[in-house]
Design an enzyme around this catalytic site. Structure first.
Site, PDB file in Angstrom:
ATOM      1  N   GLN A 238       3.356  29.911 -71.436  1.00  0.00           N
ATOM      2  CA  GLN A 238       4.543  30.490 -70.803  1.00  0.00           C
ATOM      3  C   GLN A 238       5.756  29.743 -71.309  1.00  0.00           C
ATOM      4  O   GLN A 238       5.857  28.519 -71.143  1.00  0.00           O
ATOM      5  CB  GLN A 238       4.433  30.360 -69.276  1.00  0.00           C
ATOM      6  CG  GLN A 238       3.461  31.321 -68.650  1.00  0.00           C
ATOM      7  CD  GLN A 238       3.981  32.740 -68.708  1.00  0.00           C
ATOM      8  OE1 GLN A 238       4.809  33.128 -67.913  1.00  0.00           O
ATOM      9  NE2 GLN A 238       3.513  33.521 -69.668  1.00  0.00           N
TER      10      GLN A 238
ATOM     11  N   GLU B 205      -3.247  32.468 -58.243  1.00  0.00           N
ATOM     12  CA  GLU B 205      -2.750  32.778 -59.593  1.00  0.00           C
ATOM     13  C   GLU B 205      -3.780  32.341 -60.635  1.00  0.00           C
ATOM     14  O   GLU B 205      -4.695  31.572 -60.339  1.00  0.00           O
ATOM     15  CB  GLU B 205      -1.432  32.024 -59.849  1.00  0.00           C
ATOM     16  CG  GLU B 205      -0.332  32.371 -58.861  1.00  0.00           C
ATOM     17  CD  GLU B 205       0.984  31.661 -59.151  1.00  0.00           C
ATOM     18  OE1 GLU B 205       2.020  32.311 -59.076  1.00  0.00           O
ATOM     19  OE2 GLU B 205       0.983  30.454 -59.449  1.00  0.00           O
TER      20      GLU B 205
ATOM     21  N   ARG C 293      -1.347  39.799 -61.101  1.00  0.00           N
ATOM     22  CA  ARG C 293      -1.072  39.226 -62.424  1.00  0.00           C
ATOM     23  C   ARG C 293      -2.163  38.299 -62.964  1.00  0.00           C
ATOM     24  O   ARG C 293      -3.127  37.989 -62.314  1.00  0.00           O
ATOM     25  CB  ARG C 293       0.238  38.457 -62.372  1.00  0.00           C
ATOM     26  CG  ARG C 293       0.315  37.346 -61.338  1.00  0.00           C
ATOM     27  CD  ARG C 293       1.656  36.621 -61.480  1.00  0.00           C
ATOM     28  NE  ARG C 293       1.830  35.566 -60.510  1.00  0.00           N
ATOM     29  CZ  ARG C 293       2.481  35.689 -59.368  1.00  0.00           C
ATOM     30  NH1 ARG C 293       2.997  36.841 -59.023  1.00  0.00           N
ATOM     31  NH2 ARG C 293       2.605  34.661 -58.562  1.00  0.00           N
TER      32      ARG C 293
ATOM     33  N   TRP D 172      11.465  25.470 -72.177  1.00  0.00           N
ATOM     34  CA  TRP D 172      10.612  25.348 -70.974  1.00  0.00           C
ATOM     35  C   TRP D 172       9.196  25.833 -71.245  1.00  0.00           C
ATOM     36  O   TRP D 172       9.007  26.844 -71.928  1.00  0.00           O
ATOM     37  CB  TRP D 172      11.221  26.214 -69.872  1.00  0.00           C
ATOM     38  CG  TRP D 172      10.295  26.525 -68.742  1.00  0.00           C
ATOM     39  CD1 TRP D 172       9.304  27.478 -68.716  1.00  0.00           C
ATOM     40  CD2 TRP D 172      10.258  25.877 -67.466  1.00  0.00           C
ATOM     41  NE1 TRP D 172       8.673  27.466 -67.498  1.00  0.00           N
ATOM     42  CE2 TRP D 172       9.242  26.501 -66.704  1.00  0.00           C
ATOM     43  CE3 TRP D 172      11.003  24.847 -66.877  1.00  0.00           C
ATOM     44  CZ2 TRP D 172       8.944  26.118 -65.392  1.00  0.00           C
ATOM     45  CZ3 TRP D 172      10.702  24.474 -65.567  1.00  0.00           C
ATOM     46  CH2 TRP D 172       9.688  25.102 -64.853  1.00  0.00           C
ATOM     47  N   MET D 173       8.196  25.136 -70.681  1.00  0.00           N
ATOM     48  CA  MET D 173       6.805  25.616 -70.744  1.00  0.00           C
ATOM     49  C   MET D 173       6.174  25.525 -69.364  1.00  0.00           C
ATOM     50  O   MET D 173       6.309  24.504 -68.696  1.00  0.00           O
ATOM     51  CB  MET D 173       6.009  24.751 -71.734  1.00  0.00           C
ATOM     52  CG  MET D 173       4.523  25.105 -71.784  1.00  0.00           C
ATOM     53  SD  MET D 173       3.624  24.160 -73.026  1.00  0.00           S
ATOM     54  CE  MET D 173       3.298  22.646 -72.130  1.00  0.00           C
ATOM     55  N   ASN D 174       5.473  26.606 -68.927  1.00  0.00           N
ATOM     56  CA  ASN D 174       4.519  26.424 -67.830  1.00  0.00           C
ATOM     57  C   ASN D 174       3.129  26.836 -68.310  1.00  0.00           C
ATOM     58  O   ASN D 174       2.736  26.374 -69.387  1.00  0.00           O
ATOM     59  CB  ASN D 174       4.989  27.033 -66.498  1.00  0.00           C
ATOM     60  CG  ASN D 174       5.365  28.489 -66.479  1.00  0.00           C
ATOM     61  OD1 ASN D 174       6.378  28.871 -67.037  1.00  0.00           O
ATOM     62  ND2 ASN D 174       4.586  29.311 -65.825  1.00  0.00           N
ATOM     63  N   ASP D 175       2.410  27.634 -67.581  1.00  0.00           N
ATOM     64  CA  ASP D 175       0.967  27.831 -67.804  1.00  0.00           C
ATOM     65  C   ASP D 175       0.496  27.934 -69.261  1.00  0.00           C
ATOM     66  O   ASP D 175       1.095  28.673 -70.057  1.00  0.00           O
ATOM     67  CB  ASP D 175       0.515  29.150 -67.172  1.00  0.00           C
ATOM     68  CG  ASP D 175       1.112  29.395 -65.818  1.00  0.00           C
ATOM     69  OD1 ASP D 175       1.772  28.507 -65.290  1.00  0.00           O
ATOM     70  OD2 ASP D 175       0.913  30.500 -65.304  1.00  0.00           O
TER      71      ASP D 175
ATOM     72  N   PHE E 127       4.218  37.468 -68.717  1.00  0.00           N
ATOM     73  CA  PHE E 127       3.614  36.451 -67.854  1.00  0.00           C
ATOM     74  C   PHE E 127       2.224  36.065 -68.383  1.00  0.00           C
ATOM     75  O   PHE E 127       1.790  36.523 -69.435  1.00  0.00           O
ATOM     76  CB  PHE E 127       3.537  36.977 -66.415  1.00  0.00           C
ATOM     77  CG  PHE E 127       4.780  36.708 -65.594  1.00  0.00           C
ATOM     78  CD1 PHE E 127       5.993  36.394 -66.188  1.00  0.00           C
ATOM     79  CD2 PHE E 127       4.734  36.773 -64.204  1.00  0.00           C
ATOM     80  CE1 PHE E 127       7.129  36.152 -65.422  1.00  0.00           C
ATOM     81  CE2 PHE E 127       5.862  36.532 -63.431  1.00  0.00           C
ATOM     82  CZ  PHE E 127       7.057  36.225 -64.028  1.00  0.00           C
ATOM     83  N   SER E 128       1.532  35.260 -67.570  1.00  0.00           N
ATOM     84  CA  SER E 128       0.285  34.636 -68.044  1.00  0.00           C
ATOM     85  C   SER E 128      -0.835  35.636 -68.315  1.00  0.00           C
ATOM     86  O   SER E 128      -0.851  36.728 -67.753  1.00  0.00           O
ATOM     87  CB  SER E 128      -0.197  33.616 -67.016  1.00  0.00           C
ATOM     88  OG  SER E 128       0.670  32.518 -67.064  1.00  0.00           O
TER      89      SER E 128
ATOM     90  N   TRP F 130       4.874  23.055 -59.383  1.00  0.00           N
ATOM     91  CA  TRP F 130       6.057  23.898 -59.151  1.00  0.00           C
ATOM     92  C   TRP F 130       7.046  23.250 -58.187  1.00  0.00           C
ATOM     93  O   TRP F 130       8.204  23.662 -58.129  1.00  0.00           O
ATOM     94  CB  TRP F 130       5.636  25.274 -58.634  1.00  0.00           C
ATOM     95  CG  TRP F 130       5.175  26.190 -59.730  1.00  0.00           C
ATOM     96  CD1 TRP F 130       3.912  26.654 -59.954  1.00  0.00           C
ATOM     97  CD2 TRP F 130       5.982  26.759 -60.769  1.00  0.00           C
ATOM     98  NE1 TRP F 130       3.882  27.470 -61.055  1.00  0.00           N
ATOM     99  CE2 TRP F 130       5.139  27.555 -61.573  1.00  0.00           C
ATOM    100  CE3 TRP F 130       7.343  26.677 -61.105  1.00  0.00           C
ATOM    101  CZ2 TRP F 130       5.602  28.258 -62.675  1.00  0.00           C
ATOM    102  CZ3 TRP F 130       7.808  27.378 -62.210  1.00  0.00           C
ATOM    103  CH2 TRP F 130       6.936  28.157 -62.980  1.00  0.00           C
TER     104      TRP F 130
HETATM  105  C1  FRU Z   1       1.729  30.385 -62.484  1.00  0.00           C
HETATM  106  C2  FRU Z   1       2.612  31.593 -62.689  1.00  0.00           C
HETATM  107  C3  FRU Z   1       1.767  32.811 -63.034  1.00  0.00           C
HETATM  108  C4  FRU Z   1       2.729  33.679 -63.779  1.00  0.00           C
HETATM  109  C5  FRU Z   1       3.541  32.661 -64.540  1.00  0.00           C
HETATM  110  C6  FRU Z   1       4.978  33.047 -64.737  1.00  0.00           C
HETATM  111  O1  FRU Z   1       2.339  29.176 -62.734  1.00  0.00           O
HETATM  112  O2  FRU Z   1       3.381  31.821 -61.553  1.00  0.00           O
HETATM  113  O3  FRU Z   1       1.167  33.419 -61.923  1.00  0.00           O
HETATM  114  O4  FRU Z   1       2.077  34.573 -64.618  1.00  0.00           O
HETATM  115  O5  FRU Z   1       3.476  31.462 -63.804  1.00  0.00           O
HETATM  116  O6  FRU Z   1       5.626  32.168 -65.590  1.00  0.00           O
END
Ligand code: FRU
Length: 599
Positions: free
Chosen positions: A161, A319, A267, A142-145, A201-202, A404
């Site tokens: 992430q 965020e 964060r 999985w990848m997010n930010d 986290f990010s 999201w």
């Molecule tokens: C944004 C977020 C950040 C957090 C990260 C967690 O997409 O919610 O605020 O640091 O993703 O994976």
């Protein structure tokens, strides 16, 4: 290749693992109450773990000499009824130790026990039909930010992430990729893993050229949020790690966390050097505002100011901030831009990026237009956008190409998460108001394989002109179209389509001054009710317009009016779009030129 065939091939690959031969090196003991112990009797690089994407999470601990030796538990959806994919647990981190794996919350009659194996290799071959050709994705997981991007010695670093133990969110690490040209990426080893203060986290990275931190001249310093779920609620604090090998490996600072608060959503630190004040600045998201801190040495931070409680959109949590000084196109002037990602509360639902333009004196940001909400992208899939640090001559940003609302349901398994094309940002002024102009980085042009050039043609009202010459087997191409509007008053545009009747309809609504993209029939859309969508951008159309359209298997990114608007949307066509149908509902228009580049 159709989906069924891919599923069959995937199963064939997964189950060609010689379970019976290698399982002997593993002794699996089932205890009461879904507790299990896996004894590892031979030294191999990986323990291969079979995952079922929708199974409940089990907990996994690595134990040696009766002690947990992995900082914290791994949450993993081990396969109960079927194996969707395999993820590796890298045992080289525990080399030389006798290891047992404590697996909690996993019933004995589950298929994972049969297919759990030891191996010296992990097969990273792509198994996803919808894997992009020229966009950054993780090889698996999985990848997010996007996180911690910096440029140094000719290399662009991109951290992200990352969950290496499944294609759903959890166990957040910083994955790492590098590139010389922003468009071809090399997968690097994981850069930051969870520890006693939580998951990672990010955040961001800076190069500490003057060694203000004492970590070493030119050390790369990473700022991230340590995020810890506890029985009493989530806790977030800011931590740092440094690298003396140009971002390959990081050492966590012994005195973490460096910045704490009793706020729950606290964060995503973005740090940069403020040259006029000769100090570092950190911008941090806290609930629905941004907090600004300063520091002489990257370790000690002083609160300076807060921004935003009464500015912009507030439909969700703020965020992933960024604060950048940006040139105004065609002038010598510069203004400060505060990028503020928000989730939910985007213009089309879910997550999106807004920004504010104004002044910054090293301590306080002042928004020059408090009543206007400005959006960076007019599609549904550009989130957590932040910029590279250390690029001197331009501002380069990248966003997570998702939302999201449905990211966890996307119809892919081996990986989940794609980044947008890297984009250059600058400001332009319209009616006294400064906005961001976004164009794809020029490096994308180096990926062009061939060009199909079409001479001008006319599209008459009520007609459509079909260009079915794409025949691109990969569904990875770009086209640039220049249009001269003539007598059309209602709708002019084009439809990207395929022989399965799937289409992405894009048009200018001449009467409303809008550009519209409709992905409701774009292919597979039924995995989430939030996915089928029509997105709309306000535009100031002149007599001629030009659009650059980037299609890469599973995405459509449109840069219009020289970047004055951009629209980014994911799509899941069951075969590549290979036809462009230009249409006009009433009076016609001229397509002055059409250039199609295969990637
Ligand atoms: C944004 C977020 C950040 C957090 C990260 C967690 O997409 O919610 O605020 O640091 O993703 O994976």
């Amino acid at each position: 290749m159709n989906n069924l065939l891919i599923t069959l091939l995937t199963c064939a690959c997964l189950f060609s693992l010689d379970a019976s031969a290698s399982v002997k090196a593993l002794e699996i003991l089932h205890l009461a109450n879904e507790q299990n112990i896996v004894n590892i009797a031979s030294a191999k690089r990986y323990l291969l773990l079979p995952v079922q994407d929708n199974a409940p999470e089990a907990k996994l601990y690595v134990v040696s000499a009766n002690r947990k030796i992995l900082g914290r538990e791994i949450n993993i959806r081990l396969a109960r009824e079927r194996v969707d994919y395999i993820v590796p647990l890298d045992l080289s981190d525990f080399a030389g130790k006798d290891i047992k794996i404590d697996v909690q919350g996993m019933p004995a009659p589950s298929v994972c026990w049969k297919y759990m194996t030891l191996s010296d290799t992990f097969d990273k071959t792509n198994r996803e039909y919808w894997r992009p050709v020229y966009h950054h994705t993780p090889v698996y997981g999985w990848m997010n930010d996007p996180n911690g991007m910096f440029y140094k010695d000719g290399t662009y670093h991109l951290y992200y992430q990352y969950n290496p133990y499944g294609s759903t969110w959890g166990n957040m690490h910083w994955g790492h990729s590098t590139s010389k040209d922003l468009v071809t990426w090399t997968d690097e080893r994981i850069a930051l893993s969870p520890d006693a203060w939580g998951t990672i986290f990010s955040g961001s990275c800076v190069v500490d050229a003057e060694n203000t931190s004492g970590f070493g001249e030119g050390a790369v310093v990473a700022f991230y949020t340590s995020a810890k779920p506890t029985p009493w609620g989530d806790v977030q604090a800011q931590s740092i790690a440094y690298s003396t090998d140009n971002g390959k490996t990081f050492v966590k600072y012994d005195n973490n966390p460096v910045l704490t608060s009793d706020l729950r959503d606290f964060r995503d630190p973005k740090v940069f050097w403020y040259a006029p004040g000769k100090h570092w600045v950190m911008v941090l998201a806290a609930g629905q505002e941004m907090l600004i801190y300063s520091s002489p040495n990257l370790k000690e931070w002083s609160y300076e100011s807060s921004f935003g409680l009464r500015d912009g959109a507030h439909g969700g949590v703020w965020e992933c901030p960024d604060l950048i000084e940006m040139p105004i196109y065609g002038t010598d002037e510069k203004k400060w831009v505060l990028i503020c990602n928000i989730n939910p509360g985007g213009p089309f639902g879910g997550s999106a990026a807004q920004y504010f333009v104004g002044r910054f004196n090293g301590k306080k940001f002042v928004n020059e237009s408090p009543t206007v909400t400005k959006w960076l992208d007019w599609g549904k899939d550009n989130y957590a956008t932040v910029t590279w640090s250390g690029v001197q001559d331009r501002i380069v940003a990248i966003g997570w190409m998702s939302n999201w609302q449905y990211q966890a349901q996307l119809p892919v398994m081996q990986y989940r998460g794609v980044n947008t094309l890297p984009r250059e940002l600058e400001l332009y002024v319209n009616d006294g108001e400064a906005y961001i102009r976004t164009i794809p980085v020029k490096e994308v042009e180096t990926l062009r394989k061939d060009c199909i050039h079409k001479e001008p043609f006319t599209v008459a009202g009520g007609e459509s002109v079909v260009n079915d010459f794409l025949k691109n087997p990969d569904g990875a191409f770009e086209f640039e179209v220049k249009i001269k509007t003539t007598s059309a008053k209602e709708s002019i545009g084009f439809i990207l389509c395929n022989d399965n009747g799937e289409e992405v309809k894009c048009h200018y609504d001449m009467s409303k001054g809008q550009f519209v993209m409709d992905r409701t029939s774009s292919g597979k859309v039924d995995f989430s009710r939030d996915f089928p969508a029509v997105t709309v951008a306000p535009v100031n159309m002149g007599k001629t317009v030009s659009l650059r359209v980037f299609v890469d298997k599973t995405s459509v990114e449109i840069f219009g009016e020289d970047g004055k608007f951009v629209m980014t949307n994911l799509v899941f066509p069951t075969r590549p779009y290979d036809t462009i149908r230009f249409f006009a509902t009433d009076g016609g228009y001229n397509v002055k030129s059409l250039d199609i580049y295969n990637y």
